[in-house]
Every structure is written in structure tokens, then in C-alpha cells.
Design a protein around this motif. Structure first.
Motif, PDB file in Angstrom:
ATOM      1  N   SER A 279      63.323 -86.645  14.393  1.00  0.00           N
ATOM      2  CA  SER A 279      63.907 -85.310  14.457  1.00  0.00           C
ATOM      3  C   SER A 279      62.962 -84.394  15.212  1.00  0.00           C
ATOM      4  CB  SER A 279      64.124 -84.768  13.054  1.00  0.00           C
ATOM      5  OG  SER A 279      62.866 -84.505  12.466  1.00  0.00           O
ATOM      6  N   THR A 280      63.555 -83.457  15.927  1.00  0.00           N
ATOM      7  CA  THR A 280      62.747 -82.565  16.729  1.00  0.00           C
ATOM      8  C   THR A 280      62.769 -81.148  16.174  1.00  0.00           C
ATOM      9  OG1 THR A 280      64.667 -82.407  18.147  1.00  0.00           O
ATOM     10  CG2 THR A 280      62.889 -83.832  18.897  1.00  0.00           C
ATOM     11  N   SER A 281      63.763 -80.814  15.396  1.00  0.00           N
ATOM     12  CA  SER A 281      63.852 -79.444  14.891  1.00  0.00           C
ATOM     13  C   SER A 281      63.981 -79.421  13.390  1.00  0.00           C
ATOM     14  CB  SER A 281      65.066 -78.755  15.514  1.00  0.00           C
ATOM     15  OG  SER A 281      66.244 -79.340  14.989  1.00  0.00           O
ATOM     16  N   LYS A 282      63.716 -78.266  12.812  1.00  0.00           N
ATOM     17  CA  LYS A 282      63.858 -78.054  11.380  1.00  0.00           C
ATOM     18  C   LYS A 282      65.319 -78.288  10.947  1.00  0.00           C
ATOM     19  CE  LYS A 282      62.715 -75.815   7.332  1.00  0.00           C
ATOM     20  NZ  LYS A 282      63.729 -76.441   6.488  1.00  0.00           N
TER      21      LYS A 282
ATOM     22  N   HIS B  87      69.240 -81.549   8.154  1.00  0.00           N
ATOM     23  CA  HIS B  87      70.477 -82.325   8.173  1.00  0.00           C
ATOM     24  C   HIS B  87      70.229 -83.765   7.700  1.00  0.00           C
ATOM     25  CE1 HIS B  87      74.375 -83.834   9.320  1.00  0.00           C
ATOM     26  NE2 HIS B  87      73.762 -84.818   9.970  1.00  0.00           N
ATOM     27  N   ILE B  88      69.138 -84.356   8.186  1.00  0.00           N
ATOM     28  CA  ILE B  88      68.815 -85.732   7.766  1.00  0.00           C
ATOM     29  C   ILE B  88      68.575 -85.788   6.256  1.00  0.00           C
ATOM     30  CG2 ILE B  88      67.096 -87.579   7.916  1.00  0.00           C
ATOM     31  CD1 ILE B  88      66.762 -86.906  10.870  1.00  0.00           C
TER      32      ILE B  88
ATOM     33  N   GLU C  46      67.536 -80.151  12.339  1.00  0.00           N
ATOM     34  CA  GLU C  46      67.837 -81.577  12.387  1.00  0.00           C
ATOM     35  C   GLU C  46      67.290 -82.283  11.149  1.00  0.00           C
ATOM     36  OE1 GLU C  46      68.106 -84.337  16.390  1.00  0.00           O
ATOM     37  OE2 GLU C  46      66.424 -83.003  16.072  1.00  0.00           O
ATOM     38  N   LEU C  47      66.079 -81.907  10.787  1.00  0.00           N
ATOM     39  CA  LEU C  47      65.436 -82.505   9.629  1.00  0.00           C
ATOM     40  C   LEU C  47      66.205 -82.156   8.352  1.00  0.00           C
ATOM     41  CD1 LEU C  47      63.033 -84.344   9.382  1.00  0.00           C
ATOM     42  CD2 LEU C  47      61.594 -82.360   8.895  1.00  0.00           C
TER      43      LEU C  47
ATOM     44  N   PRO D 172      61.428 -89.778   8.824  1.00  0.00           N
ATOM     45  CA  PRO D 172      61.935 -89.262  10.094  1.00  0.00           C
ATOM     46  C   PRO D 172      60.851 -88.541  10.908  1.00  0.00           C
ATOM     47  CG  PRO D 172      63.484 -88.802   8.342  1.00  0.00           C
ATOM     48  CD  PRO D 172      62.279 -89.416   7.691  1.00  0.00           C
ATOM     49  N   ARG D 173      59.955 -87.815  10.203  1.00  0.00           N
ATOM     50  CA  ARG D 173      58.872 -87.118  10.926  1.00  0.00           C
ATOM     51  C   ARG D 173      57.976 -88.128  11.624  1.00  0.00           C
ATOM     52  NH1 ARG D 173      57.541 -83.552   6.217  1.00  0.00           N
ATOM     53  NH2 ARG D 173      58.674 -81.606   6.557  1.00  0.00           N
TER      54      ARG D 173
ATOM     55  N   ALA E   4      61.883 -86.411   4.257  1.00  0.00           N
ATOM     56  CA  ALA E   4      61.547 -85.985   5.621  1.00  0.00           C
ATOM     57  C   ALA E   4      60.379 -86.781   6.205  1.00  0.00           C
ATOM     58  CB  ALA E   4      61.204 -84.491   5.618  1.00  0.00           C
TER      59      ALA E   4
END
Ligand SMILES: Nc1ncnc2c1ncn2[C@@H]1O[C@H](COP(=O)(O)OP(=O)(O)OP(=O)(O)O)[C@@H](O)[C@H]1O
Ligand SMILES: [Mg+2]
Lengths: 243, 280
Positions: free
Chosen positions: B143-146, B151-152, B148-149, B137-138, B134
Motif C-alpha cells: 500500500s502506498t497511502s493511508k 481499506h486493506i 489504501e492501508l 502490507p507495509r 497493516a
């Protein structure tokens, strides 16, 4: 020439390769000898010599097995690359082809007891010259392997045409003789088989030459323009595969 | 040195000077990265000499060559990792999708997201498996949401072939994984920021044959999704995973071509000597 002769860092690899080269030279020498002995036995109706050829074919078979084993082993243990890989693959294939050449010689030798009177048939006079060229092709193909000589390999490929031409002449002469002398058909057929065996030996020498060319250059040998062939159903039936 | 001079002569088989190299004979496989006339110096010492090469999406490219020939040095040029070495100086031109990566306006952090790197020794952060993935991406704001994260993290671990093994222990420390798993975690971490190129410097040299096979399988699956360049000392590995192979020697690119050709019928004697074990 592909091989500059530099030694491998791992010396045992060189020793395997050298041993294999020696064995290929030996199997080549033995099959060449088998051809000339079989032809001498035929010319002199020498049943003893013919039997010797049949017996000695075992040695060729054994040698083929040992070559294959060592090639397998070397490929598995040394993971060869580039010209080393090509040489080992060629070695593997050549041993099989040369073993077949030995089988054709044996086949000729086996016919000696049956064709002791064929000497009356005129086309037989062409066989010694034909067999001389066929065994020269075998010798040159294996010399080309020993020397990584792509030029000589091409030359073998070209000269196979002479063997084919001999075969075509003999084929026509024998058929003519059969038509004129139906009582000779049996013997004449054996003679034709012998000629066919020699023709196949020439083809196999060509196969060896093609592998040598590939091993030496990494490229397939350019196609030879195929000569005239008696592609009659009768000739196809004569493709007397050696056993 | 005599040998040195010989290696500097332009080889006939490589016409990679200023014109476009022939990496793409059919024109279908446009290069992802192009390097032209790259020189690298460490202080006075030149480690890369006038090197030009293209790498594409469709092929895995292997860099091979004897120790010290400059493979890692050149690989590091491709995402400006050499910037971190004070005495290193890079000249020439390297482009990613046409963008000059050494241009002043190039954002190096952004560049390293686009061109990820996996090292010889697995180097997970001392954080949870989840956070290892994470993190990128952070910081890149991918990613903007938990959700989404999450999922990544899952899809990256899937891509790296690690999801099945870690899905129930995402909060465990990344360093608690086996070496092979750690390396796949590092690949997942590289994948998570949706890179265009992944550079791998001897990614399997610390792994056993099974872990190695898994990485090789992974590389094969990732092929086409990313342009992949792998440095390896294992000739069999180069032969197994790559479609293009570049042979480096004394800082120059001696031969570059289809992997099958390099390993069955190399054009240059130096290449032949190296891959057949006649070197040195
Ligand atoms: N940080 C550095 N400072 C000074 N010289 C360096 C540095 N890194 C590499 N070099 C030198 O540059 C040359 C190329 O090194 P590099 O690490 O790129 O080789 P390599 O091909 O990756 O070797 P290996 O296969 O051993 O990893 C070597 O002569 C090396 O000593
Ligand atoms: Mg290195």
C-alpha cells in the motif's frame, strides 16, 4: 469384509454396537418366526396361533423402537465414521424394514379367520413353498448382516426372483380361478393378498440385503436385472401395504 | 519395525510418484501447490518419507493423522518454515504455481506472503489491532497511502469475520482480544498480504465450540479465494471444513481423497482404524 474386528479404543462404543447387533438378530428372528407361525395358522386354520402372531407383533414394534433409540444415541454420542457409520445407518434402516416384514406376517395372520375355506382353491397349494423361500430370504439377509457378508446379500437379492415368480404364477392361477368360479371371488382375493404379502416380504428381505451390502462394502449393490412383473393395474391395486 | 515397513509400501490407491496425481480428475481444478517425493529429516531421523501431494484452490485440504506422524513438519515445508530449524533437511520438490519454492532465487519473505500460516496458538503481535493487519502490507509495500492501508485493514477484518466486533477499537492491543478473536485476527493478518495459500496448523485447538464454529465458517467463506490446508486432530472438523483429506501415518501419506470418501468408505485399513477410533 469391511470389519477387521479390531476393537475401538473406547470400549463402550463396542458394547453399544454389540448390543445393537444382538437386537437386530432378535428382531430378525422374531419376524421370521411370525411368518412361519402365520403360515402354519393358515394351513391348519389355527385361529389361536393366528391371534398369537397378531399379539406378538407388538414385541417387534417395541424392539424396532429400542433399536432406533440406541442407534440415534450411538450416532449422537460416538460420532461414528466409515464402516461404523455405515453399519449404524444400516441398522437404523434394517430395523424399520424388518418391522414391516412383521406387519406383513401379521396381515397374513389376520386373514386366517376369513379364509378358513380357501383350502378348496387349488392355487393355495403353492403358498407354503413360496413362504418358505420368502422367510429363508429374511433369515439369510439377517445372517448376511451379522457376518458382514456382501456375497450372501447378493445371493438374497438374486433369490428374490423365485418369490416373484411364485407370485406371478399364483396371480395367474387365482385370476383364472376367479373367472371360472365367480362365486369364489371374495376368498380368492384374500388368497391373492396373502401371496402379495409374501411377495412384499421377499422385496423387503432384498432391501435388507442391499443395506447389508452397502454396510459391508461402502458401495451400493449392483442393480439386479428385474424379472418379469405383472404390472397390471389390478396388481398395483393389490399392493396391500401392511398397517 | 514391521508396521513401519508396511506403511512404506506404496499403496495401490495412491499413484503419486512422478506422474501427475489424480487430484484433478475433471481437469478443472488445477493444483496450486504440488509436492513430489518430499523427504524431511531432523538430523538422522526421517520425519517425512517420499511424500507427494497436490493442493488446489477449490478445495480445503485437511491433514489428519496420529500425533507425531509429520503433519506439522510437512505443512512447514510448504512455506519453508523448516528453514528456521537448523537440523531440519528437506529434499524433493515443492512448487507453488510451478515455481520451485526451494530454488536458490526464491525470496523466502515473499514466499511466506504468498503462503501464509496460522498457528495453533493465536499469536498476534503486541501491537494495535490495526497494526497487526497493516504490518504485512507495509513491509511488502502493498500500500502506498493511508487510505489504501485503511481499506486493506477493513477488508481483511471483514474477510476474517472480525470487523463488526473490532471496528470501534482498532487502536486496542491485539492481545486484548479473546482467543477466538485473536485467531481470526491472525487469519485477517494472513489474508492482508493477499496470499495464494493459507496453511493452518490446528487453528481451533485452543478455542471453544462457538469460536471454532466461526473459524470453520470463515474457512468455508475463504475457500476458493485461497488454497487452504488445515491440520486438525478433530475428525469432525476435518469432515466439516474440508473437501479433500490426507491421512498421514509415520511420515507417509497413506491415503488422499475426497473427504466424503475418506470418512464414509476409506480404502486403507490404517485410515479406517484411525478415523473410527481403533488406532493404537
Ligand atoms: N524441531 C524438531 N526437531 C526434531 N524433531 C522434530 C522437530 N519437530 C518435529 N520433530 C519430529 O518429527 C516427527 C513429526 O513431528 P510433527 O510435529 O510434524 O508431527 P505432527 O503430525 O504435527 O504431530 P502433532 O499432531 O502432535 O502436532 C516427530 O517424530 C517429531 O518428534
Ligand atoms: Mg503438529
Amino acid at each position: 469384509m469391511a470389519n477387521s474386528g479390531t476393537e475401538h479404543t473406547v470400549k463402550a462404543f463396542d458394547s453399544d454396537i454389540n448390543q445393537l447387533r444382538g437386537m437386530v438378530a432378535e428382531i430378525g428372528g422374531r419376524s421370521e418366526q411370525a411368518i412361519s407361525k402365520a403360515m402354519r395358522a393358515l394351513e391348519n386354520s389355527d385361529l389361536e396361533l393366528a391371534a398369537e402372531v397378531v399379539r406378538e407383533d407388538k414385541l417387534i414394534d417395541d424392539l424396532e423402537k429400542r433399536i432406533d433409540e440406541l442407534t440415534f444415541q450411538t450416532i449422537a454420542l460416538r460420532a461414528p465414521m466409515a464402516d461404523d457409520l455405515r453399519e449404524l445407518i444400516a441398522t437404523f434402516k434394517i430395523s424399520g424394514v424388518v418391522e414391516r416384514i412383521g406387519d406383513y406376517a401379521k396381515n397374513i395372520a389376520k386373514r386366517v379367520p376369513i379364509v378358513t375355506q380357501t383350502s378348496r382353491l387349488t392355487p393355495i397349494s403353492l403358498l407354503p413353498s413360496m413362504s418358505k423361500i420368502a422367510s429363508e430370504l429374511v433369515r439369510d439377509a439377517l445372517d448376511a448382516f451379522a457376518r458382514r457378508d456382501a456375497e450372501l446379500a447378493m445371493e438374497v437379492n438374486r433369490r428374490d426372483q423365485i418369490v416373484d415368480d411364485f407370485y406371478n404364477s399364483i396371480f395367474r392361477a387365482v385370476i383364472t380361478h376367479m373367472i371360472e368360479n365367480p362365486k369364489d371371488i371374495g376368498e380368492a382375493a384374500h388368497l391373492l393378498f396373502i401371496a402379495k404379502n409374501l411377495e412384499r416380504i421377499g422385496d423387503h428381505a432384498t432391501n435388507v440385503a442391499e443395506m447389508v451390502y452397502f454396510a459391508a462394502t461402502g458401495e451400493p449393490m449392483p442393480e439386479r436385472t428385474r424379472g418379469e412383473n405383472p404390472a397390471t393395474p389390478l396388481d398395483d391395486a393389490l399392493s396391500d401395504e401392511a398397517d | 519395525m514391521n508396521e513401519d515397513q508396511k506403511m512404506q509400501e506404496p499403496s495401490e490407491s495412491l499413484d503419486m510418484t512422478d506422474s501427475a496425481p489424480t487430484n484433478t480428475p475433471d481437469g478443472t481444478d488445477a493444483p496450486k501447490m504440488t509436492a513430489r517425493n518430499v523427504d524431511v529429516f531432523y538430523g538422522e531421523k526421517q520425519a517425512i518419507k517420499n511424500l507427494s501431494i497436490d493442493v488446489s484452490m477449490d478445495n480445503v485440504t485437511a491433514f489428519i493423522g496420529p500425533s507425531g506422524c509429520g503433519k506439522s513438519t510437512f505443512l512447514r515445508c510448504m512455506n519453508r518454515m523448516n528453514d528456521t530449524i537448523p537440523i531440519a533437511r528437506v529434499t524433493g520438490e515443492i512448487r507453488l504455481e510451478g515455481d520451485d519454492i526451494y530454488a536458490p532465487q526464491m525470496d523466502v519473505v515473499q514466499l511466506r506472503a504468498r503462503v501464509g500460516m496460522v498457528f495453533q496458538k493465536p499469536n498476534p503481535f503486541p501491537k494495535s489491532i490495526y497494526d497487526n493487519i497493516a504490518y504485512g502490507p507495509r513491509i511488502h509495500g502493498l500500500s502506498t497511502s493511508k487510505d489504501e492501508l485503511d481499506h486493506i485493514v477493513e477488508s481483511s477484518l471483514q474477510r476474517a469475520g472480525l470487523w463488526g466486533e473490532v471496528k470501534d477499537r482498532l487502536q486496542d492491543s491485539g492481545t486484548a482480544l479473546s482467543g477466538g478473536q485473536q485467531q481470526r485476527l491472525c487469519i485477517a493478518r494472513a489474508v492482508a498480504v493477499d496470499p495464494e495459500v493459507i496453511l493452518m496448523d490446528e487453528p481451533c485447538s485452543a478455542l471453544d465450540p462457538i469460536a471454532t464454529a466461526k473459524i470453520e465458517e470463515l474457512i468455508d467463506e475463504l475457500r476458493g479465494k485461497y488454497a487452504i490446508v488445515i491440520v486438525t486432530h478433530n475428525m469432525q472438523q476435518a469432515a466439516r471444513v474440508s473437501q479433500k483429506t490426507a491421512f498421514f501415518h509415520l511420515g507417509t501419506l497413506v491415503e488422499y481423497g475426497d473427504t466424503t470418501d475418506i470418512f464414509t468408505n476409506p480404502r486403507e485399513e490404517k485410515t479406517r482404524d484411525y478415523i473410527t477410533g481403533r488406532y493404537g
